[in-house]
Design a protein around this motif. Sequence first.
Motif, mmCIF file in Angstrom:
data_model
loop_
_atom_site.group_PDB
_atom_site.id
_atom_site.type_symbol
_atom_site.label_atom_id
_atom_site.label_comp_id
_atom_site.label_asym_id
_atom_site.label_seq_id
_atom_site.Cartn_x
_atom_site.Cartn_y
_atom_site.Cartn_z
ATOM 1 N N GLY A 124 0.825 -1.198 0.000
ATOM 2 C CA GLY A 124 0.000 0.000 0.000
ATOM 3 C C GLY A 124 0.862 1.251 0.000
ATOM 4 O O GLY A 124 0.514 2.272 -0.604
ATOM 5 N N THR A 125 1.992 1.164 0.696
ATOM 6 C CA THR A 125 2.927 2.293 0.721
ATOM 7 C C THR A 125 3.386 2.642 -0.692
ATOM 8 O O THR A 125 3.395 3.807 -1.096
ATOM 9 C CB THR A 125 4.154 1.953 1.595
ATOM 10 O OG1 THR A 125 3.712 1.752 2.929
ATOM 11 C CG2 THR A 125 5.198 3.052 1.562
ATOM 12 N N GLU A 126 3.757 1.621 -1.442
ATOM 13 C CA GLU A 126 4.191 1.863 -2.825
ATOM 14 C C GLU A 126 3.053 2.406 -3.672
ATOM 15 O O GLU A 126 3.279 3.216 -4.587
ATOM 16 C CB GLU A 126 4.686 0.562 -3.465
ATOM 17 C CG GLU A 126 6.076 0.164 -3.073
ATOM 18 C CD GLU A 126 6.507 -1.083 -3.838
ATOM 19 O OE1 GLU A 126 6.203 -1.206 -5.039
ATOM 20 O OE2 GLU A 126 7.120 -1.954 -3.207
ATOM 21 N N LEU A 230 -8.424 8.468 -3.350
ATOM 22 C CA LEU A 230 -9.112 7.782 -2.252
ATOM 23 C C LEU A 230 -8.318 6.525 -1.893
ATOM 24 O O LEU A 230 -8.057 5.676 -2.752
ATOM 25 C CB LEU A 230 -10.544 7.401 -2.656
ATOM 26 C CG LEU A 230 -11.422 7.016 -1.470
ATOM 27 C CD1 LEU A 230 -11.716 8.216 -0.564
ATOM 28 C CD2 LEU A 230 -12.734 6.386 -1.923
ATOM 29 N N ASP A 231 -7.924 6.444 -0.639
ATOM 30 C CA ASP A 231 -7.118 5.321 -0.171
ATOM 31 C C ASP A 231 -8.044 4.220 0.349
ATOM 32 O O ASP A 231 -8.582 4.306 1.440
ATOM 33 C CB ASP A 231 -6.181 5.818 0.939
ATOM 34 C CG ASP A 231 -5.259 4.721 1.458
ATOM 35 O OD1 ASP A 231 -5.537 3.541 1.190
ATOM 36 O OD2 ASP A 231 -4.278 5.064 2.133
ATOM 37 N N GLU A 232 -8.212 3.184 -0.488
ATOM 38 C CA GLU A 232 -9.087 2.062 -0.115
ATOM 39 C C GLU A 232 -8.255 0.826 0.247
ATOM 40 O O GLU A 232 -8.739 -0.300 0.165
ATOM 41 C CB GLU A 232 -10.053 1.735 -1.263
ATOM 42 C CG GLU A 232 -10.983 2.886 -1.610
ATOM 43 C CD GLU A 232 -12.458 2.605 -1.323
ATOM 44 O OE1 GLU A 232 -12.750 1.967 -0.273
ATOM 45 O OE2 GLU A 232 -13.298 3.018 -2.143
ATOM 46 N N GLY A 257 -4.648 -2.303 -1.599
ATOM 47 C CA GLY A 257 -3.581 -3.095 -0.970
ATOM 48 C C GLY A 257 -4.200 -4.187 -0.122
ATOM 49 O O GLY A 257 -5.332 -4.605 -0.346
ATOM 50 N N LYS A 258 -3.471 -4.627 0.841
ATOM 51 C CA LYS A 258 -3.933 -5.608 1.837
ATOM 52 C C LYS A 258 -4.703 -6.786 1.226
ATOM 53 O O LYS A 258 -4.106 -7.664 0.650
ATOM 54 C CB LYS A 258 -4.754 -4.899 2.909
ATOM 55 C CG LYS A 258 -3.899 -3.886 3.701
ATOM 56 C CD LYS A 258 -4.551 -3.532 5.006
ATOM 57 C CE LYS A 258 -3.868 -2.395 5.729
ATOM 58 N NZ LYS A 258 -2.827 -2.805 6.644
ATOM 59 N N LEU A 259 -6.036 -6.820 1.344
ATOM 60 C CA LEU A 259 -6.778 -8.040 0.993
ATOM 61 C C LEU A 259 -6.650 -8.422 -0.474
ATOM 62 O O LEU A 259 -6.840 -9.590 -0.826
ATOM 63 C CB LEU A 259 -8.259 -7.915 1.390
ATOM 64 C CG LEU A 259 -9.220 -7.159 0.473
ATOM 65 C CD1 LEU A 259 -9.843 -8.067 -0.575
ATOM 66 C CD2 LEU A 259 -10.327 -6.530 1.296
HETATM 67 C C1 LIG Z 1 -5.251 3.139 4.625
HETATM 68 C C2 LIG Z 1 -3.877 2.572 4.419
HETATM 69 N N1 LIG Z 1 -3.118 3.038 3.415
HETATM 70 C C3 LIG Z 1 -1.891 2.554 3.169
HETATM 71 C C4 LIG Z 1 -1.356 1.562 3.960
HETATM 72 C C5 LIG Z 1 0.028 1.053 3.686
HETATM 73 O O1 LIG Z 1 -0.018 -0.251 3.221
HETATM 74 P P1 LIG Z 1 1.245 -1.221 3.417
HETATM 75 O O2 LIG Z 1 1.356 -1.536 4.882
HETATM 76 O O3 LIG Z 1 0.934 -2.417 2.564
HETATM 77 O O4 LIG Z 1 2.447 -0.486 2.912
HETATM 78 C C6 LIG Z 1 -2.106 1.048 5.019
HETATM 79 C C7 LIG Z 1 -1.542 0.010 5.899
HETATM 80 O O5 LIG Z 1 -1.924 -0.163 7.043
HETATM 81 C C8 LIG Z 1 -3.397 1.562 5.258
HETATM 82 O O6 LIG Z 1 -4.155 1.123 6.269
#
Ligand SMILES: Cc1ncc(COP(=O)(O)O)c(C=O)c1O
Length: 419
Positions: A124-126, A230-232, A257-259
């Motif tokens: 998600g960071t990337e 929008l960060d989903e 990201g994540k799921l």
């Molecule tokens: C809303 C949101 N954006 C971005 C991230 C970053 O994702 P990642 O931990 O895979 O780098 C997270 C991680 O917790 C998150 O909850």
Amino acid sequence: MVSPIHETYLARTSKSAAAHAQAQQVMPGGTSRQAGYWAPYPLTIGRGEGVHLWDIDGHRYLDLINNYTSMVHGHAYPAIVEAAGQCIRRGTGWPAGNEAQCRLAAQLVDRVPAAEQIRFTNSGTEAGALALTIARVVTGRRKLLMARYGYHGSLPEFETGSSGHEGPVTRLARFDNLEDFEAVLDAHGDEIAAVFLEPVLGSGGVRPASKEFLLGVKKAAQKAGALFVLDEVLSFRFATGGCQADIGLAPDLTMFGKLIGGGFPVGAVGGSRELLKIFDPADMKIFHTGTFNANPVTMTAGEISVRELTGPRISAMTELCEILKNELTQAAAAHGLPLSINHYGSCLNLYFSESVPESSIVREDQQTIGLFHLAALNHGLFLAPRGMIAVSTVTTHEHIAQAVELAGLAMQDVAAEIG
Ligand SMILES: Cc1ncc(COP(=O)(O)O)c(C=O)c1O
């Protein structure tokens, strides 16, 4: 002062203590992940299956955080293990295309109309970094605006805002406060490349924003000529089309990201064909690559994870969290502890205070939540040190009843200790 909760934790987890001491020799503080650390030392996990984790001392934990929401179907979900296992036997990283990436992208495009195309990353960071790069190239501006205590990943530009401070390129406004966002955009809009928002503050404490706020910020961002992102990454677990489908909101860019990685490292940015054509090798404006981007294992696992996250399963998780919230509130009252809970969909955040704070970062119950977290572990219940809970599709009513019982025992220990 001797803390019985600490003493019990130390006595139960000698192998984790030894593993952490070794880890400290080769990694700063013994970890590569701040969220995976807590004092006096984190557990070392040996295995996960379904709703359970096991530490290397052999204790079993009912897992109520599911790797910070990413294991939406619990650990070692059979369909994912099977498909990813088959994939691994055919090799894990190929220096060209694969068919699974297309199937996962097609599912995301199907579920999220504003995302006409997808670009995969490894976290998600990337995805956040890439969304920021796109916005900078498209607008020719450098800065970003985000919510104070929002979280968009472990990048200096975002971390500063997560901890509540403005930075050289980071402007902040209060979450769910449209006037605040409008004021910043009115005054500084011409230097802002993108506005980043979570529809529900995740690490900030499971706080949903109003529909009016989100739609209003998008409008103000557009007026200022900035992209609306929008960060989903986390909130995609709340609705089959993400929160944007519920709200009727079409962001310029969506972070995933994540799921969507089915338990493997993943991230993605979705957007219009027009915006994402800057990556098209035929007319490239941004050089973007990554050795493991869209690798076949993550894509195969992610395809199953997304496909099996259905509407009825999402509703079932919400219902379980409603029960959990009510029962934990009653348990705390029975033990004479103040407890306030934020709840949205399949997530909760607990605060041992009379009211919920603006964010998990600025809480007054630091000591109590720390004790509760250790006490919960002592009784076999795993939640985030900051009191966050995220259930999975394999969590059942029985598991919730168990969780309430174990949390009640932990609360009893906390009440006895802070007396
Ligand atoms: C809303 C949101 N954006 C971005 C991230 C970053 O994702 P990642 O931990 O895979 O780098 C997270 C991680 O917790 C998150 O909850």
